[in-house]
Design an enzyme around this catalytic site. Structure first.
Site, PDB file in Angstrom:
ATOM      1  N   GLU A 102      27.367  17.648   5.380  1.00 19.09           N
ATOM      2  CA  GLU A 102      26.908  16.894   6.552  1.00 19.09           C
ATOM      3  C   GLU A 102      25.686  17.556   7.171  1.00 19.09           C
ATOM      4  OE1 GLU A 102      26.583  14.515   8.407  1.00 19.09           O
ATOM      5  OE2 GLU A 102      28.418  13.466   8.947  1.00 19.09           O
ATOM      6  N   ASP A 103      24.907  16.763   7.882  1.00 18.86           N
ATOM      7  CA  ASP A 103      23.766  17.314   8.611  1.00 18.86           C
ATOM      8  C   ASP A 103      24.217  17.995   9.901  1.00 18.86           C
ATOM      9  OD1 ASP A 103      24.563  14.888   9.724  1.00 18.86           O
ATOM     10  OD2 ASP A 103      22.547  14.077   9.951  1.00 18.86           O
ATOM     11  N   ASP A 106      29.096  16.742  15.497  1.00 23.45           N
ATOM     12  CA  ASP A 106      28.900  16.529  16.929  1.00 23.45           C
ATOM     13  C   ASP A 106      30.274  16.289  17.569  1.00 23.45           C
ATOM     14  OD1 ASP A 106      27.199  16.071  19.199  1.00 23.45           O
ATOM     15  OD2 ASP A 106      27.306  13.923  18.865  1.00 23.45           O
ATOM     16  N   PHE A 155      19.542  17.326  21.591  1.00 22.52           N
ATOM     17  CA  PHE A 155      19.365  16.301  20.571  1.00 22.52           C
ATOM     18  C   PHE A 155      18.237  16.742  19.652  1.00 22.52           C
ATOM     19  CE2 PHE A 155      18.488  12.455  18.329  1.00 22.52           C
ATOM     20  CZ  PHE A 155      19.776  11.978  18.103  1.00 22.52           C
ATOM     21  N   ARG A 168      12.929  12.029  10.250  1.00 23.23           N
ATOM     22  CA  ARG A 168      13.669  12.657   9.149  1.00 23.23           C
ATOM     23  C   ARG A 168      12.748  13.492   8.262  1.00 23.23           C
ATOM     24  NH1 ARG A 168      18.816  10.269   9.004  1.00 23.23           N
ATOM     25  NH2 ARG A 168      18.944   8.047   9.501  1.00 23.23           N
TER      26      ARG A 168
HETATM   27  P1  IMP Z   1      29.909  12.697  15.296  1.00 21.58           P
HETATM   28  O1  IMP Z   1      30.776  11.625  14.728  1.00 21.58           O
HETATM   29  O2  IMP Z   1      29.785  12.533  16.791  1.00 21.58           O
HETATM   30  O3  IMP Z   1      30.306  14.084  14.909  1.00 21.58           O
HETATM   31  O4  IMP Z   1      28.450  12.370  14.825  1.00 21.58           O
HETATM   32  C1  IMP Z   1      27.882  12.937  13.723  1.00 21.58           C
HETATM   33  C2  IMP Z   1      26.624  12.182  13.409  1.00 21.58           C
HETATM   34  O5  IMP Z   1      25.887  11.885  14.592  1.00 21.58           O
HETATM   35  C3  IMP Z   1      25.698  13.010  12.578  1.00 21.58           C
HETATM   36  O6  IMP Z   1      25.941  12.854  11.202  1.00 21.58           O
HETATM   37  C4  IMP Z   1      24.344  12.471  12.986  1.00 21.58           C
HETATM   38  O7  IMP Z   1      24.014  11.345  12.234  1.00 21.58           O
HETATM   39  C5  IMP Z   1      24.517  12.043  14.425  1.00 21.58           C
HETATM   40  N1  IMP Z   1      24.028  13.070  15.375  1.00 21.58           N
HETATM   41  C6  IMP Z   1      24.758  13.828  16.234  1.00 21.58           C
HETATM   42  N2  IMP Z   1      23.987  14.668  16.949  1.00 21.58           N
HETATM   43  C7  IMP Z   1      22.723  14.450  16.522  1.00 21.58           C
HETATM   44  C8  IMP Z   1      21.452  15.033  16.877  1.00 21.58           C
HETATM   45  O8  IMP Z   1      21.306  15.955  17.709  1.00 21.58           O
HETATM   46  N3  IMP Z   1      20.367  14.543  16.205  1.00 21.58           N
HETATM   47  C9  IMP Z   1      20.439  13.562  15.267  1.00 21.58           C
HETATM   48  N4  IMP Z   1      21.614  12.994  14.904  1.00 21.58           N
HETATM   49  C10 IMP Z   1      22.740  13.430  15.526  1.00 21.58           C
HETATM   50 MG    MG Z   2      24.642  11.623   9.924  1.00 19.32          MG
END
Ligand code: IMP
Ligand code: MG
Length: 183
Positions: A102-103, A106, A155, A168
């Site tokens: 994963e990138d 969050d 962010f 990206r």
């Molecule tokens: P989660 O389900 O809230 O953990 O969201 C994860 C996804 O939210 C990541 O795979 C990203 O695509 C997006 N995301 C969360 N924080 C950021 C950020 O700071 N920048 C860009 N994308 C984010």
């Molecule tokens: Mg993502």
């Protein structure tokens, strides 16, 4: 700085070189942990494609790759908690040693849903590798096995990460100016 989108970035959080070094360290850990095995790396599109491409080239044990696309965000900067599978894996994963790449982790909503879904297909093992982690944002508990950097609640964009599908292509990870997303 030399990209047209640089002007939207408040500051660079991780330079290309810092990213390269950390990715190599993670790959070395994976090499050690998977000696004698053949892990299947599952990239969660689209954000992880850059990290995945760099990571896989630093891994020396034999491995295979597959891709999955999920959507949890639409165009905004905050989580909806709803996860939709846009593209499923191409291969069967039963009996395989999976590393989900994963990138950024969050709220954990996306990953906890995804890990549950993958576990149901009976892989031999599943581990999670995320480049970035924002622990303060966690809503759902997720076990992280490999993590590049823990960051505060910024962010961030670049190195695969987007805001409204842009940024990206930036080679570094930067903090997006709040004025861009109306924060
Ligand atoms: P989660 O389900 O809230 O953990 O969201 C994860 C996804 O939210 C990541 O795979 C990203 O695509 C997006 N995301 C969360 N924080 C950021 C950020 O700071 N920048 C860009 N994308 C984010
Ligand atoms: Mg993502």
């Amino acid at each position: 700085m030399e990209y047209m989108l640089d002007k939207d970035v408040e500051r660079v959080l991780f330079s290309e070189e810092e990213l390269r070094e950390r990715v190599a360290q993670i790959a070395a850990q994976i090499d050690a942990d998977y000696a004698g095995k053949e892990p299947l790396l599952v990239s969660v599109l689209r954000g992880s494609f850059v990290f995945m491409a760099d990571l896989v080239r630093q891994i020396h044990v034999p491995c295979t790759v597959d891709f999955m696309a999920v959507s949890s965000y639409g165009k905004g900067a905050s989580s909806s908690g709803q996860v939709k599978i846009i593209k499923d894996l191409s291969e069967q994963i039963e009996g395989k040693d999976l590393i989900v790449v994963e990138d950024i982790l969050d709220s954990g909503n996306t990953l906890s849903y995804l890990l549950q879904l993958l576990q149901a297909r009976k892989p031999a093992s599943v581990r999670l590798c995320t480049l970035l982690d924002k622990p303060s944002r966690r809503v759902k508990e997720v076990e992280v096995n490999y993590s590049g950097f823990s960051i505060p609640d910024y962010f961030v964009v670049g190195y695969g990460l987007d805001y409204a599908e842009k940024y990206r292509n930036l080679p570094y990870i930067g903090v997006l100016k709040p004025s861009i997303y109306g924060g």
